[in-house]
Scaffold this motif. Structure first.
Motif, short mmCIF file in Angstrom:
data_model
loop_
_atom_site.label_atom_id
_atom_site.label_comp_id
_atom_site.label_asym_id
_atom_site.label_seq_id
_atom_site.Cartn_x
_atom_site.Cartn_y
_atom_site.Cartn_z
N LYS A 1 0.93 -1.18 0.01
CA LYS A 1 -0.02 -0.08 -0.04
C LYS A 1 1.16 1.28 -0.13
O LYS A 1 1.79 1.22 0.81
N PHE A 2 0.65 2.36 -0.86
CA PHE A 2 1.40 3.38 -0.90
C PHE A 2 1.54 4.14 0.21
O PHE A 2 2.61 4.75 0.48
N ALA A 3 0.64 4.06 1.28
CA ALA A 3 0.76 4.72 2.43
C ALA A 3 1.65 4.26 3.42
O ALA A 3 2.19 5.30 4.11
N ASP A 4 1.92 3.04 3.25
CA ASP A 4 3.22 2.38 4.31
C ASP A 4 4.27 1.88 3.61
O ASP A 4 4.94 0.97 4.45
N GLN A 5 4.26 1.70 2.38
CA GLN A 5 5.20 0.91 1.51
C GLN A 5 5.85 1.77 0.63
O GLN A 5 5.52 2.51 0.04
N ARG A 6 7.34 1.30 0.27
CA ARG A 6 8.08 1.92 -0.72
C ARG A 6 7.85 1.67 -2.09
O ARG A 6 8.24 2.30 -2.93
N VAL A 7 7.31 0.35 -2.16
CA VAL A 7 7.09 -0.31 -3.56
C VAL A 7 5.51 -0.80 -3.74
O VAL A 7 5.19 -1.17 -2.68
N VAL A 8 4.83 -0.17 -4.64
CA VAL A 8 3.59 -0.68 -4.85
C VAL A 8 3.65 -1.75 -6.18
O VAL A 8 4.48 -1.22 -7.16
N VAL A 9 3.05 -2.88 -6.07
CA VAL A 9 2.91 -3.87 -7.12
C VAL A 9 1.65 -4.15 -7.41
O VAL A 9 0.92 -4.44 -6.71
N PHE A 10 1.50 -4.61 -8.84
CA PHE A 10 0.28 -5.34 -9.31
C PHE A 10 0.70 -6.31 -10.35
O PHE A 10 1.43 -6.18 -11.35
N GLY A 11 0.56 -7.65 -9.99
CA GLY A 11 1.30 -8.74 -10.63
C GLY A 11 0.38 -9.81 -10.63
O GLY A 11 -0.47 -9.87 -10.00
N GLY A 12 0.76 -10.81 -11.69
CA GLY A 12 -0.46 -12.09 -11.69
C GLY A 12 0.25 -13.01 -12.86
O GLY A 12 1.29 -12.95 -13.24
N VAL A 13 -0.76 -13.78 -13.32
CA VAL A 13 -0.46 -14.74 -14.29
C VAL A 13 -1.49 -14.60 -15.15
O VAL A 13 -2.61 -14.18 -15.18
N VAL A 14 -0.99 -15.20 -16.52
CA VAL A 14 -1.88 -15.45 -17.68
C VAL A 14 -2.37 -16.89 -18.12
O VAL A 14 -1.01 -17.55 -18.20
N ALA A 15 -3.17 -17.29 -18.47
CA ALA A 15 -3.79 -18.83 -18.71
C ALA A 15 -4.55 -18.64 -19.85
O ALA A 15 -5.41 -17.91 -19.99
N VAL A 16 -4.56 -19.84 -20.59
CA VAL A 16 -5.31 -20.17 -21.72
C VAL A 16 -6.31 -21.46 -21.14
O VAL A 16 -7.49 -21.19 -20.95
N VAL A 17 -5.46 -22.45 -20.86
CA VAL A 17 -6.31 -23.81 -20.56
C VAL A 17 -5.51 -24.18 -19.06
O VAL A 17 -4.37 -24.08 -19.12
N HIS A 18 -6.41 -24.16 -17.96
CA HIS A 18 -5.57 -24.21 -16.94
C HIS A 18 -6.25 -25.38 -15.66
O HIS A 18 -5.85 -25.65 -14.65
#
Length: 256
Positions: A13-30
């Protein structure tokens, strides 16, 4: 035509962290991914992999597999990274330097708001669209968090209005419970490791889980489905360049 299903989570969270991340994975058939992920959960005595807890190697991972200490915890968690690479199409994400974001000129914040998460979300969204081939459709499933869901939806709608490729490709934004959706646990895993790697790159902060980042981003082997690991570490220079390109944009994009 294929449907790309993307699962994303934020970390920091930008209020209390030096880094903000939005990350994940992409799939077709899983479907095989679900079976494999569940196998690793059961092997470790877990119902859900929650990285906020799992990365605390001074506490037991579970009753049946304490995995105390850095080496034991890395050994327990690496199979989850390998599961992602074996079954899913891509790893994607954006890590932002929060202080650099705050120092951007006022026109940038007027357009994309004061929360760096919206910049991370926008850049991640456009990265997924770039993965898609002409005719492919994209579904985006995010971890269900009330505070972010409504602003995220507004930004998603705005991107579809101003970008033709996004309008053609983006067909779904929804929110899910990671307790029941294993790919969201995978997204949590990716974004958590990304944030620690970003903290090292931006500020020189060492961390215990570098072997997991190395495994996550190495070149794919023949028995792995993963074809792309697209991670952006967005520092002040990159943000300044992005701000320059937004000078002529009219009206807010974030709709905070």
């Amino acid at each position: 035509m294929v449907t790309l299903t993307s699962y994303f989570d934020e970390s920091g969270k930008f209020a209390d962290q030096r880094v903000v991340v939005f990350g994940g994975v992409v799939a077709v058939v899983h479907e095989p991914f679900f079976e494999d992920w569940e196998k690793h959960l059961l092997r470790n005595g877990l119902q859900t992999l929650t990285m906020k807890e799992a990365l605390r190697h001074d506490r037991p991972l579970s009753e049946s597999n304490p995995a105390l200490g850095v080496d034991a915890r890395v050994e327990a968690l690496l199979p989850f990274i390998k599961c992602i690479r074996k079954h899913l199409l891509a790893i994607s994400g954006v890590a932002l330097d929060v202080e650099a974001f705050r120092s951007l000129p006022s026109h940038y914040h007027q357009i994309l708001g004061n929360d760096p998460f919206f910049t991370a979300f926008l850049r991640s969204l456009m990265a997924i669209i770039e993965i898609a081939r002409p005719g492919d459709k994209v579904m985006l499933i995010c971890d269900d968090e009330e505070a972010m869901a409504k602003p995220m939806y507004k930004l998603y709608r705005r991107v579809k209005l101003v970008n033709d490729k996004a309008r053609d490709a983006l067909k779904c934004l929804c929110f899910g419970d990671d307790e029941f959706m294993f790919p969201l646990q995978a997204a949590d895993c990716v974004s958590s490791i990304m944030r620690r790697e970003a903290d090292k790159r931006f500020f020189g902060t060492p961390y215990d889980y570098e072997p997991m980042f190395t495994e996550m981003t190495k070149q794919p082997t023949e028995d792995e489905k993963i074809g792309l690991c697209g991670i952006a570490f967005v520092d002040k220079a990159m943000l300044t360049n992005f701000a320059e390109k937004l000078k002529d944009v009219k009206g807010p994009i974030s709709n905070e």
